[in-house]
Design an enzyme around this catalytic site. Structure first.
Site, PDB file in Angstrom:
ATOM      1  N   HIS A 225      -5.030  -6.439   3.914  1.00 31.79           N
ATOM      2  CA  HIS A 225      -4.065  -5.337   4.007  1.00 31.79           C
ATOM      3  C   HIS A 225      -3.405  -5.354   5.377  1.00 31.79           C
ATOM      4  O   HIS A 225      -4.081  -5.184   6.394  1.00 31.79           O
ATOM      5  CB  HIS A 225      -4.776  -3.997   3.788  1.00 31.79           C
TER       6      HIS A 225
ATOM      7  N   CYS B  15       0.846  -1.192   0.000  1.00 33.32           N
ATOM      8  CA  CYS B  15       0.000   0.000   0.000  1.00 33.32           C
ATOM      9  C   CYS B  15       0.883   1.245   0.000  1.00 33.32           C
ATOM     10  O   CYS B  15       1.935   1.282   0.637  1.00 33.32           O
ATOM     11  CB  CYS B  15      -0.962  -0.001   1.184  1.00 33.32           C
ATOM     12  N   GLU B  16       0.442   2.221  -0.746  1.00 29.24           N
ATOM     13  CA  GLU B  16       1.273   3.417  -0.897  1.00 29.24           C
ATOM     14  C   GLU B  16       1.190   4.347   0.313  1.00 29.24           C
ATOM     15  O   GLU B  16       1.960   5.281   0.422  1.00 29.24           O
ATOM     16  CB  GLU B  16       0.901   4.181  -2.175  1.00 29.24           C
ATOM     17  N   HIS B  17       0.271   4.081   1.214  1.00 22.58           N
ATOM     18  CA  HIS B  17       0.141   4.949   2.383  1.00 22.58           C
ATOM     19  C   HIS B  17       1.064   4.549   3.518  1.00 22.58           C
ATOM     20  O   HIS B  17       1.535   5.387   4.270  1.00 22.58           O
ATOM     21  CB  HIS B  17      -1.313   4.958   2.876  1.00 22.58           C
ATOM     22  N   HIS B  18       1.290   3.233   3.664  1.00 21.47           N
ATOM     23  CA  HIS B  18       2.104   2.761   4.788  1.00 21.47           C
ATOM     24  C   HIS B  18       3.302   1.939   4.334  1.00 21.47           C
ATOM     25  O   HIS B  18       4.115   1.552   5.151  1.00 21.47           O
ATOM     26  CB  HIS B  18       1.243   1.910   5.728  1.00 21.47           C
TER      27      HIS B  18
ATOM     28  N   GLN C  91      -5.441  -0.668  -3.756  1.00 20.29           N
ATOM     29  CA  GLN C  91      -6.085  -1.815  -4.417  1.00 20.29           C
ATOM     30  C   GLN C  91      -7.031  -1.366  -5.531  1.00 20.29           C
ATOM     31  O   GLN C  91      -7.132  -2.022  -6.570  1.00 20.29           O
ATOM     32  CB  GLN C  91      -6.825  -2.651  -3.367  1.00 20.29           C
TER      33      GLN C  91
ATOM     34  N   CYS D 132      -1.601  -3.169   6.652  1.00 17.67           N
ATOM     35  CA  CYS D 132      -1.690  -1.870   7.331  1.00 17.67           C
ATOM     36  C   CYS D 132      -2.978  -1.776   8.151  1.00 17.67           C
ATOM     37  O   CYS D 132      -3.047  -1.023   9.112  1.00 17.67           O
ATOM     38  CB  CYS D 132      -1.578  -0.706   6.346  1.00 17.67           C
TER      39      CYS D 132
HETATM   40 ZN   LIG Z   1      -2.010   1.232   4.042  1.00 14.88          ZN
END
Ligand SMILES: [Zn+2]
Length: 212
Positions: A170, A101-104, A142, A172
């Protein structure tokens, strides 16, 4: 050296861990230095025995997990496209997906199910999982992963329709305790014939059916 030069023999079918050793040494070194700093910042001692080689391993793992940036999914499909009058739904299900995931920058992983209805052209079946990898091996969400796979197949093969369903866990969410540990996120994307209820139902039926 450009990032393009990092990867060699990408079409020889060698596994990723063999590829790692061919990465650009300068890039590995830069990343290793950065990860050494990360270890210090989280309160670790990068000089203790167990961590001595960790920055380099992480650097190589990250380059492996993001190698999709250097691969061209359209080229992969085009290389194995051929004329065929078959016009029934082609379904490839249970394709393993590993992405981050690009956030975490934590993994999400699960299965992709992909279908298309040919319109004069079919593609070698092994190429479908390969393009999943191309889009999955980069920082993703996703929803975008799902759309990118759909659009690539639609734009390249120009079939009568494309259906993509992806189900992932996920880390995260589960590791950070944001949601229930076992929750699965499902995303889907359709074009053409798959926008019709009947075709979509047939596809969903096929991907949930167990082989007798
Ligand atoms: Zn994430």
């Amino acid at each position: 050296m450009s990032k393009e030069d990092i990867f060699h023999d990408r079409d020889e079918g060698i596994d990723g861990y063999t590829k790692i050793d061919r990465y650009n040494p300068q890039l590995i070194e830069n990343l290793s230095t950065t990860y050494q700093e990360v270890l210090k910042q989280i309160g670790e001692n990068p000089d203790r025995e167990g961590l001595l080689k960790t920055p380099e391993r992480v650097a190589k793992a990250m380059l492996f997990l993001t190698q999709g940036y250097d691969l061209d999914a359209t080229e992969i499909l085009t290389s194995a496209m051929f004329k065929e009058e078959y016009s029934q739904m082609v379904v490839v299900k249970d394709i393993e997906v590993y992405s981050m995931c690009e956030h975490h920058m934590l993994p999400f992983f699960g299965k992709a199910h992909i279908a298309y209805i040919p319109n004069g052209y079919v593609v070698g079946l092994s190429k479908i999982p390969r393009i999943v990898d191309v889009f999955a091996r980069r920082l993703q969400v996703q929803e975008r992963l799902t759309n990118e796979i759909r659009d690539c197949i639609q734009d390249t093969l120009q079939p009568l329709g494309v259906g993509v369903v992806i189900e992932c866990r996920h880390l995260c969410m589960s590791m950070r305790g944001v949601q229930k540990q076992n929750s699965v996120t499902t995303t889907s994307a359709f074009t053409g014939e798959f926008l019709k209820e009947k075709t979509r139902a047939e596809f969903l039926n096929l991907i949930t059916a167990k082989l007798g």
